[in-house]
Scaffold this active site. Structure first.
Site, PDB file in Angstrom:
ATOM      1  N   CYS A  86       0.836  -1.204   0.000  1.00  0.00           N
ATOM      2  CA  CYS A  86       0.000   0.000   0.000  1.00  0.00           C
ATOM      3  C   CYS A  86       0.876   1.262   0.000  1.00  0.00           C
ATOM      4  O   CYS A  86       1.541   1.540  -0.974  1.00  0.00           O
ATOM      5  CB  CYS A  86      -0.971  -0.041   1.184  1.00  0.00           C
ATOM      6  N   HIS A 195      -3.102  -5.949   1.075  1.00  0.00           N
ATOM      7  CA  HIS A 195      -2.429  -6.156   2.357  1.00  0.00           C
ATOM      8  C   HIS A 195      -2.363  -7.639   2.716  1.00  0.00           C
ATOM      9  O   HIS A 195      -3.260  -8.164   3.373  1.00  0.00           O
ATOM     10  CB  HIS A 195      -3.182  -5.418   3.469  1.00  0.00           C
ATOM     11  N   GLU A 197      -0.534  -8.959   4.941  1.00  0.00           N
ATOM     12  CA  GLU A 197      -0.371  -9.077   6.394  1.00  0.00           C
ATOM     13  C   GLU A 197      -1.700  -9.082   7.130  1.00  0.00           C
ATOM     14  O   GLU A 197      -1.764  -9.454   8.316  1.00  0.00           O
ATOM     15  CB  GLU A 197       0.524  -7.939   6.922  1.00  0.00           C
TER      16      GLU A 197
END
EC number: 6.3.5.3
Length: 227
Positions: A86, A195, A197
């Protein structure tokens, strides 16, 4: 494997990255300030999402001049893995470590949802645990995620296999060629708007992002054995 998670003023996904990496007992992960000028001893570096410096001027434009950036460039040039998600992707383009730019979404609205993403290149340090053309689900959360580059650059990216991830079912932001993530020519620098994560445990909704980090750790293990 020792990894650095860089914290810029305005980062808000640094904890997400840190905690995702803490799931793996063989990883030593540390927060590193944007003021740091020495990343020696680290095997790789990760740039988190967020709004570095409040996204003033352009997303990532000020972070690109942070004291830590020459060290990140050095690590990239040495072939060490550098990952930006991002806002981290935006910073990597502003720093010239990845070609092109991220501009405002075509909708002119912030988009936050889970999207289908296709793995286009599974031979990078970040994607070996995926199958080529596998479609996975990853969350996005951005207002400036539309990838843009000139036609010559796009042609080079496609020809060199540098398009690593592509939006599959829908293009949520207007990115050219449906690009969700790209790497440099060496493959050791990856920028990704979604994302991973935030998709590492079933508790979070799915685990499709976990293999980005598993691939990275596998790469680090191989590199250590080669020394």
């Amino acid at each position: 494997m020792k990894l650095a998670v860089v914290v810029f003023p305005g980062s808000n996904c640094d904890v997400d990255l840190y905690e995702a990496l803490r799931l793996f007992p063989t990883v030593k992960v540390e927060y590193v300030s944007h003021k740091c000028a020495d990343l020696s001893g680290f095997d790789g570096v990760l740039l988190p999402g967020g709004f570095s410096y409040g996204d003033y001027l352009r997303c990532g434009a000020i972070a690109r001049f942070s004291k830590i950036m020459p060290e990140i460039v050095r690590m990239a040039n040495e072939g060490k893995p550098v990952f930006g998600t991002c806002n981290g992707f935006q910073i990597l383009t502003e720093a010239g470590l990845l070609p092109g730019a991220l501009k405002q979404n075509d909708s002119l609205k912030f988009v936050c949802k889970t999207v289908a993403v296709r793995v286009e290149n599974n031979k990078t340090p970040f994607t070996t645990r995926y199958q080529k053309d596998e479609v996975i689900a990853l969350p996005i959360a951005h207002a400036d995620g539309s990838y843009f580059a000139d036609e010559e650059t796009l042609a080079q990216l496609e020809a060199n296999g540098q398009v690593v991830f592509r939006y599959a079912d829908e293009n949520p932001n207007g990115s050219l060629h449906d690009i969700a993530g790209i790497c440099n020519e060496k493959g050791n620098v990856l920028g990704l708007m979604p994302h991973p994560e935030r998709a590492v445990e079933a508790l979070l909704g799915n685990e499709d992002g976990r293999r980005v980090f598993e691939s990275l750790l596998e790469y680090g293990t191989v590199k250590t054995e080669e020394k």
